[in-house]
Design a protein around this motif. Structure first.
Motif, short mmCIF file in Angstrom:
data_model
loop_
_atom_site.label_atom_id
_atom_site.label_comp_id
_atom_site.label_asym_id
_atom_site.label_seq_id
_atom_site.Cartn_x
_atom_site.Cartn_y
_atom_site.Cartn_z
N LEU A 1 9.04 4.64 6.53
CA LEU A 1 7.85 5.44 6.30
C LEU A 1 6.79 5.28 7.38
O LEU A 1 5.68 5.80 7.24
CB LEU A 1 7.23 5.08 4.94
N LEU B 1 4.39 7.86 8.77
CA LEU B 1 3.14 8.12 8.05
C LEU B 1 2.18 6.96 8.30
O LEU B 1 1.13 7.14 8.91
CB LEU B 1 3.42 8.29 6.55
N TYR B 2 2.56 5.77 7.82
CA TYR B 2 1.78 4.55 8.07
C TYR B 2 2.76 3.39 8.12
O TYR B 2 3.84 3.43 7.53
CB TYR B 2 0.74 4.33 6.97
N ARG C 1 -1.59 13.28 3.79
CA ARG C 1 -0.77 12.25 4.44
C ARG C 1 -0.90 10.92 3.70
O ARG C 1 0.11 10.24 3.42
CB ARG C 1 -1.19 12.10 5.90
N TYR D 1 2.14 9.09 1.41
CA TYR D 1 2.61 7.74 1.68
C TYR D 1 2.56 6.88 0.42
O TYR D 1 3.52 6.16 0.09
CB TYR D 1 1.77 7.11 2.78
N THR E 1 5.76 15.85 2.54
CA THR E 1 4.60 15.16 3.12
C THR E 1 3.65 16.19 3.72
O THR E 1 3.14 17.03 2.99
CB THR E 1 5.00 14.05 4.11
#
Length: 637
Positions: A56, A59-60, A114, A118, A403
């Protein structure tokens, strides 16, 4: 959802439409997903080969990533500044200025989307981990608080009178680009409340529906089902319902009944509270019936849904009743029990399909129709965008989460190596490809109504199935493939309409009589199951708790008819493709997917000569299933 249910978890839209239906913002989507723990060691793991887990970090990097905190801080500052500049001023703005404001609104919403995506994915990856639950709730609360500053925007847009808005649109090409989004927003105009009430409902979401959703998810994720002395997750136990050994299926069914029966008062409480919550909101918003808000959000007319439901229910005898009578004969049983519904046929192969083989089958099927589809689909396997591993705490079933357009979708499934798991992969990959193609419409206009969101997924399944069937020359294996497809279609069409009927009866009775005892809920469940499955089944009382495991009833009330809508739509669409009656079919199909939410179903289907408002449209889709059953009957069974 696992194959026995006939449904997957609904794909989360890029941004979730508020429960009340007239505001778009970034707080929780119907269901999404997750930080990754080590896969669960199963006996099938060696045969399946390595199963992918997602990364992931696009995203982060982690829940404590400073970039996540910075994005939320920035979104909060931007939202406050946006409100300070624009609140109360939209009516006086010229078209170009209003277009610029919508673009700015979209940028802030995407930043929030976003962060929320996440958090949802982390939670779905391991909902049993309390840290993930706290993280999900914390982000959800922060996003809801920030988006409260943006709430005025859609409310104020809806207060613009039609002639004034049309004048702005006519004078500004920049604003005209946003016409589809404004169109979809304004269908909820008659149901909009005062700004104060809208803000209250918006902010209370995190302690209302969202909290009950989380309670359901965490309860199911933590449950263990005892099957022949083995403690299994709910997902693993449900998978046993398609085991070849009838004793194993029966043990799994009884274990599931016991596990959910022990918690049935909790599940009944969740269901009753959410049904009452929906009634309160529907009453304030003046929706005429429980299904109205969902149909409006799906941009589909009540009468179109009614026609679909009526057509399917009328077809129960020639579809499910007829097929299950055949299946009882194949299995040598006088009556089927609910644990026999997805039993494999006697000649169906036990061989597990390794992950790499499943990937090859799906991509080859896509490529035979469209190299472009296969190229996009291949990205999911070249990059860590899929989580197929089996592990405790992970969300059961399968879904595709888009997302945000500035990133990419993620797919979740629980791959056990069954042929139906290959179909699930084809299904979720269809969602993912659709989401990538639609992303060019931007954050606000890339999401499709739920009725159309199933188009690419079911079409991908059909491509994969047809490729496998056409390549099979052995009559016994061909029958097994065909029967498996019929069962999937019955699960997708008949079973989902039965689910929809159950929801309708439950919500209507809840509104008339007050809180329903779990025994009464079980009676409604058994009533619709007997009607849909037919006389070949003898349903035992312990089946009365099986409504409790269906997450759609909790997360997205009345979602389920979208599966039947999508399946019948694709049957008609695929029929047009096979007949070769539509010139440039592939190009038109890709164009339909790229449209995202900018066009309604009438516009999207017109290039293929199809019209969902025509009752014959649904009969055409159902005739495909009936034709497969005809072929099975003609095989001398």
């Amino acid at each position: 959802m696992p194959p026995h249910s006939g449904a997957r978890c609904p794909p989360a839209p890029p941004r979730a439409r508020a429960y009340m239906g007239n505001v778009t913002h970034a707080h929780p989507a119907p269901r999404a997903a997750a930080a990754v723990r080590a896969p669960l060691d199963t006996g099938a793991s060696d045969a399946l080969g390595p199963l992918p887990a997602w990364d992931l970090s696009d995203l982060y990097r982690a829940p404590d990533d400073p970039a996540l905190a910075a994005d939320l801080d920035r979104a909060e500052a931007e939202a406050k500044a946006f409100a300070g500049r624009h609140a109360g001023r939209l009516g006086a703005m010229e078209g170009d200025a209003l277009a610029a404001a919508i673009a700015e609104y979209e940028r802030i919403e995407e930043r929030l989307g976003r962060a929320m995506s996440y958090a949802q994915l982390v939670f779905s990856g391991d909902a049993a981990d309390p840290a993930n639950g706290r993280f999900y709730q914390t982000v959800q609360e922060r996003v809801t608080a920030i988006s409260s500053h943006l709430l005025f925007f859609t409310l104020e847009l809806n207060r613009l009178e039609e002639p004034a808005l049309e004048a702005k649109l006519a004078a500004s090409p920049a604003l005209a680009r946003w016409r589809p989004w404004l169109r979809d927003l304004r269908v909820f105009r008659p149901h909009q409340l005062s700004d104060e009430l809208e803000k209250l409902l918006h902010e209370k979401e995190v302690t209302g529906r969202a909290a009950w959703n989380r309670l359901f998810d965490e309860t199911v994720a933590a449950m263990r089902v005892s099957v022949a002395g083995e403690e299994l997750t709910v997902s693993a136990a449900l998978n046993k319902l398609s085991d070849r050994d009838r004793a194993v299926r029966e043990a799994a069914a009884k274990g599931i009944s016991q596990a959910f029966g022990e918690r049935i008062r909790l599940f009944a409480l969740i269901t009753n509270v959410l049904a009452k919550d929906k009634e309160i909101v529907d009453t304030w918003r003046r929706y005429p019936r429980p299904t109205s808000a969902r149909n409006l959000a799906n941009m589909v007319e009540d009468e179109v849904v009614d026609a679909l439901v009526a057509a399917v229910r009328e077809s129960y005898p020639r579809l499910s009743h007829r097929y299950y009578a055949l299946k009882a004969r194949w299995l040598g049983l006088e009556k089927l029990r609910h644990w026999d519904r997805n039993a494999p046929l006697p000649e169906e192969e036990d061989r597990l399909v390794p992950w790499r083989e499943a990937v090859r089958r799906v991509l080859d099927s896509y490529a035979a129709f469209s190299p472009r589809l296969a190229e996009i689909g291949g990205r999911f396997f070249e990059r860590p965008w899929i989580d197929a591993a089996l592990r405790p705490g992970k969300a059961s079933g399968a879904f595709a989460h888009p997302t945000v357009p500035s990133a990419h979708p993620y797919l979740l499934l629980n791959y056990h190596g069954k042929p139906r798991d290959v179909m699930t992969l084809a299904h979720e990959l269809g969602h993912g490809v659709h989401q990538i193609l639609a992303a060019e419409q931007g954050y606000l206009m890339s999401g499709t109504p739920l009725t159309l969101a199933e188009t690419a997924s079911v079409f991908g399944e059909m491509l994969t199935f047809r490729a496998m069937l056409d390549a099979e020359s052995d009559p016994r294996r061909r029958r097994a493939l065909l029967a498996g497809k019929v069962e999937d279609m019955l699960n997708t069409v008949v079973r989902q309409i039965a689910f929809y009927r159950f929801e309708t009866l439950l919500h209507e009775e809840r509104r008339r009589r007050g809180e329903l005892a779990h025994e009464r809920i079980a009676e409604l469940w058994m009533e619709v199951q007997r009607e849909s499955l037919g006389p070949a089944f003898e349903l035992t009382p312990d089946y009365g708790v099986y409504w409790a495991y269906i997450p759609h009833f909790v997360h997205t009330p009345f979602y389920v008819y979208a599966y039947a809508f999508g399946d019948c739509l694709v049957n008609a669409l695929y029929g047009a493709y096979r007949e070769g009656a539509v010139p440039d079919f592939e190009a038109k199909y890709l164009d339909m997917l790229r449209a995202g939410g900018t066009r309604r179903h009438k516009e999207l289907l017109a290039p293929f000569g199809l019209d969902a408002s025509d009752p014959a449209f649904w009969r055409r889709g159902l005739d495909v299933i009936a034709g497969f059953i005809d072929e099975l009957e003609a095989g001398g069974v």
